[in-house]
Write an enzyme that holds these catalytic residues in place. Structure first.
Site, short mmCIF file in Angstrom:
data_model
loop_
_atom_site.label_atom_id
_atom_site.label_comp_id
_atom_site.label_asym_id
_atom_site.label_seq_id
_atom_site.Cartn_x
_atom_site.Cartn_y
_atom_site.Cartn_z
N HIS A 1 0.97 -1.17 0.18
CA HIS A 1 -0.01 -0.54 0.10
C HIS A 1 1.01 1.09 0.11
O HIS A 1 0.51 2.32 -1.08
CB HIS A 1 -0.65 0.15 1.02
CG HIS A 1 -2.12 0.86 1.40
ND1 HIS A 1 -3.20 0.89 0.79
CD2 HIS A 1 -1.70 2.36 1.97
CE1 HIS A 1 -4.00 2.39 1.23
NE2 HIS A 1 -2.71 3.17 1.53
N GLU A 2 1.70 1.41 0.78
CA GLU A 2 2.04 2.56 1.19
C GLU A 2 3.73 2.76 0.10
O GLU A 2 3.73 4.05 -0.42
CB GLU A 2 3.35 2.44 3.13
CG GLU A 2 2.79 2.45 3.47
CD GLU A 2 1.65 3.67 3.55
OE1 GLU A 2 2.05 4.67 3.00
OE2 GLU A 2 1.13 3.37 4.48
MG MG Z 1 -3.22 5.09 2.48
#
Ligand code: MG
Length: 501
Positions: free
Chosen positions: A265-266
């Site tokens: 995600h990051e």
């Molecule tokens: Mg986010």
């Protein structure tokens, strides 16, 4: 455009950018390595830097330069970097000078106190401890919004801070279309047998979790020569310029997805910032177009790629070899279903793709009603619980699992939540186009080849930074504005397969 004036303005803007980036380094350090004792000194340092930055930006000199340059751009091609920079600066500047500094400092104080009160309230699951703080924040936010009268909805100015150009009515229309489709999908899934994903909760060596996450995002194309990953309680990504974009993740010994999907995600957020055109550096154009566009990148890599069958065809052997004690008996098919299990749950950040947006919708309804004065802070626990039951069919037993779960309101961030759901929608809209443009994309992913996808995103999204407002950008790339049809199509297709609907 007057070249001398433009150079002068850019010089001033570059300096302010440097101050903000220095503050970001301090913020990153606070969340990763700073000893707990450093908090008071750090709060002072950050507040001083933000004050200097704000004062410099709202100076008459900058205002005059923007004002003069603005009159000179009417006939110049609308999409050049310089024209877009002036337009963006003009917008941020006019917003900033309207807000009296007394209100700015009151909001910042209410946010600090609010966060403290929220943390205590959450710990003891006692909403009454947060109620006065929240009441104050809502009052100040109303006062803030009213500065921008006239508007269609009092929620519009708040939303605009996170999602430039988007109106409350736009979001309502999108969610009205989305909600019944998501609810119908969840209902169909709930009639099916529950998926067993217990293997994800076994004990997973933390060092190995760390390195397998690094391998995954290295294959995506996260550039380690211009980034790094550290540990923090809440995962985030931050940047100090286009060439230093960092991420964090958290490792949970008994839950494999936390670190792995957190890193994915990051890395999606970070690859966005790493891909911004260098010509925009040290200006406000050198950042993501909005929170929703940012979230579209993180969700695309985490979910559309990271939870896809194609990706795991490529990566599952690697994961199995890393954790043979837990996964050697788990087939690819079982694993794939396990990481895509749908079950209504109380906590937003742990929600699956099918239920996630419903968590956002109920927060949006509450935020709008709070701002309109239709409901009051004191009524929140009850309203929250009844909406949870209405949307997801479950009810929290304590407020720490309900109305107190998220930090946003305590920080004064009202208008932020809808961007999470919009990000999901945009991720699917972009994916649809990427599939059209790169015909063998899924085959490439099966082979661990992500560069064509990343380059597609670079060209269409990343490189532009915040030159375009979110709706303008999405329309430019996909031919239509933000809408739910690609996302619901994606969900229906995926879960029909996973659950045999
Ligand atoms: Mg986010």
């Amino acid at each position: 455009m007057n070249e001398t004036r433009l150079i002068k303005l850019k010089g001033l803007i570059n300096e302010i950018n440097d101050i903000n980036m220095a503050a970001a380094v301090l913020g990153w350090d606070q969340e990763t390595y700073m000893p707990a004792g450093g908090i008071n000194d750090r709060a002072d340092q950050l507040s001083t830097l933000s004050k200097i930055s704000h004062e410099k930006f709202t100076s008459k000199e900058i205002g005059d330069l923007i004002g003069e340059l603005k009159t000179e751009i009417t006939n110049i091609n609308d999409e050049t970097d310089d024209v877009r920079l002036i337009k963006l600066l003009d917008k941020i500047y006019s917003k900033s000078i309207k807000v009296p500094s007394s209100l700015v400092s009151e909001m910042s104080k209410a946010a600090s106190l609010g966060q403290q009160a929220w943390a205590e309230a959450k710990k003891s699951s006692d909403f009454s401890k947060f109620k006065p703080g929240l009441k104050k924040i809502v009052e100040l936010k109303k006062e803030y919004a009213k500065i921008f009268l006239p508007y269609d909805s009092i929620y519009d100015p708040l939303l605009d801070d996170f999602e430039p150009g988007l109106k409350t009515a736009d979001i309502k229309a999108i969610f009205d279309e989305l909600k019944p489709q998501q609810v119908a999908l969840i209902r169909k899934i709930s009639e099916k047998d529950e998926i067993d994903n217990s293997f994800l909760f076994k004990e997973y060596d933390e060092t190995k979790q760390w390195s397998i996450g690094e391998k995954a995002i290295t294959s995506f194309g996260y550039d380690w020569t211009r980034g790094r990953q550290d540990k923090s309680t809440h995962p985030f990504s931050t940047n100090f310029g286009i060439d230093d974009v960092r991420i964090t993740t958290r490792v949970m010994k008994n839950y494999l997805p936390a670190a792995l999907f957190g890193s994915m995600h990051e890395s999606g957020h970070a690859m966005y910032e790493q891909g911004i055109n260098r010509s925009l550096r040290r200006t406000p154009l050198a950042r993501g177009a909005s929170l929703a566009i940012h979230e579209s990148q993180s969700r695309l890599w985490e979910n559309i790629v990271g939870r896809s069958k194609a990706f795991w065809k490529y990566f599952y052997r690697e994961l199995q070899n890393t954790f043979p004690e837990n996964l050697s008996d788990v087939s690819l098919e079982t694993f794939y279903k396990g990481i895509n299990k749908v079950k209504p749950s109380l906590i937003r950040v742990e929600a699956d793709e099918a239920t996630y947006n419903l968590h956002v919708m109920l927060r949006l309804e509450i935020e709008i009603a709070l701002m309109q004065g239709a409901i009051h802070a004191a009524d929140l626990p009850e309203i929250w619980n009844s909406k949870m039951e209405d949307y997801l069919g479950i009810k929290p037993q304590k407020d720490s699992d309900g109305v107190l779960q998220d930090i946003h309101w305590s920080m004064g961030a009202i208008g932020y939540f809808p961007t999470y759901a919009l990000g999901n929608l945009v991720s699917a809209q972009l994916w649809e186009c990427a599939l059209r443009d790169i015909t063998d994309l899924e085959l490439q992913i099966e082979k661990g080849e992500f560069s064509m996808l990343l380059n597609w995103l670079r060209k269409n999204i990343h490189s532009h930074g915040s030159k375009f407002e979110p709706q303008e950008l999405v329309e430019k790339v996909t031919g239509s504005k933000i809408n739910p049809s690609a996302y619901t199509g994606y969900l229906n297709k995926k879960y029909s397969e996973v659950y045999g609907l």
